[in-house]
Each structure stands twice: as C-alpha cells, then as structure tokens.
Design a protein around this motif. Structure first.
Motif, short mmCIF file in Angstrom:
data_model
loop_
_atom_site.label_atom_id
_atom_site.label_comp_id
_atom_site.label_asym_id
_atom_site.label_seq_id
_atom_site.Cartn_x
_atom_site.Cartn_y
_atom_site.Cartn_z
N GLN A 96 24.36 126.71 -49.07
CA GLN A 96 22.99 126.75 -49.60
C GLN A 96 22.04 127.36 -48.57
OE1 GLN A 96 21.64 123.10 -51.40
NE2 GLN A 96 19.49 123.55 -50.99
N LEU A 97 21.11 128.21 -49.05
CA LEU A 97 20.15 128.87 -48.17
C LEU A 97 19.17 127.86 -47.60
CD1 LEU A 97 19.22 131.62 -47.07
CD2 LEU A 97 17.74 131.83 -49.10
N LEU A 98 18.99 127.92 -46.26
CA LEU A 98 18.13 126.96 -45.57
C LEU A 98 16.79 127.59 -45.18
CD1 LEU A 98 20.82 125.38 -43.21
CD2 LEU A 98 20.04 124.52 -45.43
N PHE A 99 16.85 128.76 -44.56
CA PHE A 99 15.62 129.44 -44.18
C PHE A 99 15.91 130.92 -43.98
CE2 PHE A 99 17.57 127.91 -40.26
CZ PHE A 99 17.53 129.02 -39.42
N GLU A 100 14.83 131.73 -43.98
CA GLU A 100 14.95 133.18 -43.78
C GLU A 100 14.02 133.62 -42.66
OE1 GLU A 100 15.77 135.91 -47.41
OE2 GLU A 100 14.38 134.35 -48.13
N LEU A 101 14.47 134.63 -41.92
CA LEU A 101 13.67 135.22 -40.85
C LEU A 101 13.17 136.59 -41.28
CD1 LEU A 101 15.93 134.35 -37.76
CD2 LEU A 101 14.02 133.03 -38.70
N ASP A 102 12.13 137.05 -40.61
CA ASP A 102 11.48 138.32 -40.94
C ASP A 102 12.40 139.50 -40.63
OD1 ASP A 102 9.64 140.20 -41.65
OD2 ASP A 102 8.43 140.00 -39.84
N THR A 103 12.41 140.50 -41.52
CA THR A 103 13.22 141.72 -41.29
C THR A 103 12.36 142.98 -41.24
OG1 THR A 103 13.57 142.06 -43.66
CG2 THR A 103 15.18 140.69 -42.50
N THR A 104 11.04 142.83 -41.42
CA THR A 104 10.18 144.01 -41.53
C THR A 104 9.33 144.26 -40.30
OG1 THR A 104 8.44 142.70 -42.59
CG2 THR A 104 10.07 143.73 -44.03
N SER A 105 9.06 143.27 -39.52
CA SER A 105 8.22 143.43 -38.33
C SER A 105 8.90 144.34 -37.32
CB SER A 105 7.94 142.07 -37.70
OG SER A 105 7.38 142.22 -36.41
N SER A 106 8.08 145.09 -36.56
CA SER A 106 8.65 145.98 -35.53
C SER A 106 9.35 145.18 -34.44
CB SER A 106 7.54 146.84 -34.92
OG SER A 106 6.57 146.02 -34.28
N GLN A 107 9.03 143.87 -34.32
CA GLN A 107 9.68 143.01 -33.35
C GLN A 107 10.96 142.38 -33.90
OE1 GLN A 107 8.45 142.91 -30.24
NE2 GLN A 107 6.94 144.37 -31.01
N SER A 108 11.22 142.60 -35.18
CA SER A 108 12.38 141.98 -35.81
C SER A 108 13.68 142.59 -35.29
CB SER A 108 12.30 142.16 -37.33
OG SER A 108 13.55 141.93 -37.94
N ALA A 109 14.66 141.73 -35.05
CA ALA A 109 15.97 142.20 -34.59
C ALA A 109 16.63 143.07 -35.66
CB ALA A 109 16.87 141.00 -34.25
N VAL A 110 16.43 142.72 -36.93
CA VAL A 110 17.00 143.53 -38.01
C VAL A 110 16.35 144.91 -38.02
CG1 VAL A 110 17.27 143.73 -40.51
CG2 VAL A 110 17.58 141.51 -39.39
#
Length: 353
Positions: A96-110
């Motif tokens: 089950q999904l618990l939380f999500e991190l940002d993928t769009t910020s220039s600081q994002s690892a993704v």
C-alpha cells in the motif's frame, strides 16, 4: 470603690477556678466512663472466621516495554514530501502507498536523474550515428551505450524511491514526516507494527531467576497503577547475566493494549509461589510481641491469645500452618492493645455490633 473592684476580681478568679475544676472533673469522668463501658460491654474489634483460600506470593520488577515486529520505513531520497497517505493508527496492507516525494523540483533527485538520463541518451544517439559513418570505433560506442543504460537505470530507481509502499501488512504506530517537509535521505518516515504484541524486558537476581520459567504467567501494569494490568507470558529466561551486571534478563510478551506504548517503564508482577486451599488470615491479624506470632481468637466474647506457625506470605494474606482451626473467629482490627482475657465486642465494618 477600690475594694469593690478587688472583690469583683476575686469572685472572677474563683469562678474561673471552679469552671476549670468542673471541666477537669468532666474529662476525668468521661475517660472513666469509656473504660467502664469497655469493661462492661467489651473492647470493640473487627473480626472474621478463619477460612480456607489460596495464597499467592508475588514479586514485582521494573521493565522496559518494546513493540514486536517493528518495521521502520525510511525516506530513501532527500526530496520534499508532497503527499502523505496514512496517519498513526491506520492499518495498511503490504504494497500500500504510504507517501510520495516531489519529482518536479530542480532539487529533486528524480529531476536530476532525468536530466542525466536525457543527456546520456543524446550522447548515445550521437555516437551511434558516428559509428555508422565509421567516425568512431565500436569500443568508444560501447562505453557511451553503457553510460546511457546506467543513467536510465538510475532514473528508474529514483522514480521507484519517491513512492514509498508498505513492506508488510501492519498498523502504523508512528509518523515522523509532514507534507512539505524535506527529510534527509535515510531518515525514518514512519513505523509499522507487523505484530499486535508488546515485549517487556526485566532483570532479576539469581535467587529470583530460580522461580521463573518460560510460559509462566505475569501481570504487566503501568508504574502509576498499584494493581491490575495486562496478563502475559514469559518467553525467555536468560542463562547468563546482562553485560556489566549481575542480573539475568527475562522477557515476557503481552497483547497490544490501549495505554501501553513502546518505550514505557512498566511493572511486572510475577507469582513466584502459591498454596491452594489452605487456612489463611489477613496479614494485619497477626501480632508479635517478641515471643513469636500469635492471633487473637474470640472465644465466648473474650480475647484468647493463640500461638501460630506461619507459612507462605502473600500480598494480603498469610498461610497458617498450625495453631488455628477453620471457622475460629479471629480479630483483624482494633486488637493490637488487647490483653489475654479482655472482654471484646465484635463490630462490623459499619460500626454496628
């Protein structure tokens, strides 16, 4: 006039002395009256018949409470939390999904991995065209291809890390992150309890250890409570002492219970000995004036001192091995100053005879 005032003063003094004399006389008469009443009617005592019961001897130990089957879910990347899907106390299923991190910020690892993967793919396409024209060797092309594959894998890995899922089914016991927060990589985001049990560890002496065994029932209570608690069982009795100590660690398990939380200091009550169906009396009934224990037995309205041999002492009762028969009436309160042969009057808890 002066003589008149002196006369009045003398009369006043006489009245005061007479009043004090009357009061003293009344007090003396009152004390005598109480003693007289007790001689005539008996010294009031609480009493009850000796009965057979079970006597339990309990030892209490302080212990540390810990959750069992505890899984910590970390944040694998240092990106901003954009969505939190669970709260403390929620039940979650595996995957089950618990939380999500940002993928769009220039600081994002993704985001960073996506840029690197795009650059690697562009290099790959350019080197591929050069290889086809014969401008570069196959070896140089393979290096560029490998870099592109690695960058693509890093991007997939980063994308999978921004969507944290439950590794196992269980109940969320702690949430340490908030939406909008940027936790450090590896920081514990939340904790899941996969087992609805709590473990308590307490230390005992070598003497106490002899009375403990695996499977033995214990009562675990909060340190602020005098009685009660949650029933559990001993799961481990160590055969060696704890590091830097001469005490033996013992572990017990209780079910997860409202008000009991990991990290708490609790009290563990263990019954180390017991006697069933024996003559027992309240501890406060036993007197000892230097010649050994005795009970005040009420016989025909008079106090009789009866020497007894005592056995197992429980929390409130004590076993009487010899010197008392079942059904005999014994004083349990108000008998501390009685003398042999004193007349007594048995009263009930509400003060009535």
């Amino acid at each position: 006039m002066i003589k008149k005032f002196l006369g009045i003063g003398v009369v006043a003094v006489i009245i005061v002395f007479l009043t004090l004399g009357v009061l003293r006389s009344q007090q003396t008469e009152e004390v005598k009256s109480i003693k007289k009443i007790q001689r005539e009617e008996g010294v009031p005592v609480l009493a009850e018949p000796a009965t057979r019961s079970n006597v339990y001897q309990t030892q209490s130990f302080y212990g540390d409470l810990r959750s069992m089957g505890e899984i910590e879910v970390p944040t694998k990347l240092g990106d901003r939390v954009v969505k939190l899907y669970v709260d403390a106390g929620d039940w979650v299923e595996e995957g089950q999904l618990l939380f999500e991190l940002d993928t769009t910020s220039s600081q994002s690892a993704v985001y960073q991995q996506r840029l690197a993967a795009n650059d690697a793919e562009a290099d790959y396409n350019r080197m591929k065209a050069l290889l086809e024209s014969g401008a570069i060797s196959q070896q140089n092309f393979e290096k560029t291809k490998m870099a592109w594959l690695i960058a693509a894998e890093n991007l997939r890995s980063a994308q999978s890390m921004v969507r944290a899922t439950a590794p196992k089914a269980g109940r969320v016991s702690l949430v340490s992150i908030q939406e909008g927060q940027v936790p450090a990589p590896g920081e514990v985001a939340l904790t899941i309890l996969t087992q609805q049990r709590l473990e308590v560890t307490f230390n005992v002496s070598s003497e106490d250890r002899k009375n403990l065994r695996v499977g033995q029932t214990v009562q675990v209570r909060l340190s602020s409570e005098a009685h009660g608690g949650v029933a559990g069982k001993i799961t481990e009795v160590s055969i060696s002492t704890a590091s830097g100590s001469r005490l033996f660690p013992v572990k017990a398990v209780i079910p997860a219970t409202e008000g009991f939380h990991s990290g708490m200091l609790v009290v563990v009550d263990v019954t180390v000995d017991s006697k069933d169906d024996v003559i027992a009396v309240p501890q406060e009934a036993v007197l000892d004036r230097g010649d050994g224990p005795f009970l005040v037995v009420i016989d025909n309205g008079h106090a009789t001192f009866q020497d007894v041999n005592l056995g197992l002492r429980g929390g409130q009762d004590v076993e009487v091995i010899a010197g008392l028969n079942e059904g005999q009436t014994i004083a349990i309160y108000g008998h501390a100053t009685l003398q042999e042969g004193d007349k007594v009057k048995i009263v009930s808890e509400n003060g009535k005879g």
